[in-house]
Design a protein around this motif. Structure first.
Motif, mmCIF file in Angstrom:
data_model
loop_
_atom_site.group_PDB
_atom_site.id
_atom_site.type_symbol
_atom_site.label_atom_id
_atom_site.label_comp_id
_atom_site.label_asym_id
_atom_site.label_seq_id
_atom_site.Cartn_x
_atom_site.Cartn_y
_atom_site.Cartn_z
ATOM 1 N N ASN A 1 0.858 -1.167 0.000
ATOM 2 C CA ASN A 1 0.000 0.000 0.000
ATOM 3 C C ASN A 1 0.903 1.228 0.000
ATOM 4 N N PRO A 2 0.940 2.001 -1.103
ATOM 5 C CA PRO A 2 1.865 3.126 -1.181
ATOM 6 C C PRO A 2 1.600 4.190 -0.122
ATOM 7 N N ARG A 3 0.349 4.388 0.254
ATOM 8 C CA ARG A 3 0.052 5.377 1.289
ATOM 9 C C ARG A 3 0.541 4.897 2.653
ATOM 10 N N LEU A 4 0.468 3.591 2.922
ATOM 11 C CA LEU A 4 0.994 3.067 4.178
ATOM 12 C C LEU A 4 2.503 3.267 4.223
ATOM 13 N N ALA A 5 3.174 2.998 3.118
ATOM 14 C CA ALA A 5 4.622 3.211 3.051
ATOM 15 C C ALA A 5 4.956 4.679 3.286
ATOM 16 N N GLU A 6 4.174 5.571 2.700
ATOM 17 C CA GLU A 6 4.378 7.008 2.878
ATOM 18 C C GLU A 6 4.186 7.398 4.342
ATOM 19 N N LEU A 7 3.145 6.881 4.966
ATOM 20 C CA LEU A 7 2.857 7.182 6.364
ATOM 21 C C LEU A 7 3.975 6.680 7.267
ATOM 22 N N LEU A 8 4.446 5.466 7.033
ATOM 23 C CA LEU A 8 5.510 4.899 7.857
ATOM 24 C C LEU A 8 6.819 5.652 7.670
ATOM 25 N N ALA A 9 7.101 6.094 6.457
ATOM 26 C CA ALA A 9 8.310 6.887 6.212
ATOM 27 C C ALA A 9 8.234 8.203 6.968
ATOM 28 N N ALA B 1 2.340 -5.313 16.285
ATOM 29 C CA ALA B 1 3.547 -5.244 15.464
ATOM 30 C C ALA B 1 3.551 -6.331 14.390
ATOM 31 N N GLY B 2 3.085 -7.525 14.730
ATOM 32 C CA GLY B 2 3.043 -8.612 13.752
ATOM 33 C C GLY B 2 2.119 -8.303 12.589
ATOM 34 N N ALA B 3 0.989 -7.659 12.894
ATOM 35 C CA ALA B 3 0.056 -7.282 11.833
ATOM 36 C C ALA B 3 0.694 -6.229 10.930
ATOM 37 N N LEU B 4 1.346 -5.232 11.532
ATOM 38 C CA LEU B 4 2.003 -4.198 10.725
ATOM 39 C C LEU B 4 3.086 -4.818 9.852
ATOM 40 N N ARG B 5 3.850 -5.742 10.398
ATOM 41 C CA ARG B 5 4.882 -6.436 9.616
ATOM 42 C C ARG B 5 4.251 -7.135 8.414
ATOM 43 N N ASN B 6 3.098 -7.763 8.627
ATOM 44 C CA ASN B 6 2.414 -8.447 7.525
ATOM 45 C C ASN B 6 1.934 -7.458 6.465
ATOM 46 N N TYR B 7 1.379 -6.317 6.872
ATOM 47 C CA TYR B 7 0.914 -5.313 5.904
ATOM 48 C C TYR B 7 2.082 -4.755 5.099
#
Length: 93
Positions: free
Chosen positions: A12-20, A41-47
């Motif tokens: 998900n490009p928006r998730l990547a943007e948010l995490l950055a 944390a495990g769920a976030l790792r999976n996403y």
């Protein structure tokens, strides 16, 4: 010296943007990001690894980060026609 986190390659490009952005704001670890987003944390790792982000989880993340409903469903700011990286994101409180 703090370790440099690996680049995020979320499907998900928006998730990547948010995490950055969160990394720049001091939430540089997966654990810190998951706590701030209110998900395990495990769920976030999976996403990040490419698992689909369920709608209810996306809405919860948007609520926690004070983002408009549906923000995570849109294209990344770099891919949007306007190209404004801050469009739709609110400043941290």
């Amino acid at each position: 010296m703090l370790p440099t986190p690996a680049p995020v390659r979320a499907s998900n490009p928006r998730l990547a943007e948010l995490l950055a952005r969160m990394t720049l704001e001091g939430y540089g670890t997966l654990r810190a990001q998951s706590i701030r987003l209110g998900i395990p944390a495990g769920a976030l790792r999976n996403y990040i690894a490419g698992f689909p982000l369920p709608d209810d989880v996306a809405r919860d993340i948007e609520w926690m980060m004070e983002l408009p409903d549906g923000w995570l469903d849109g294209p990344a700011a770099a891919e949007s026609p306007v190209g404004d990286r801050t469009q739709g994101m609110m400043a941290p409180a």
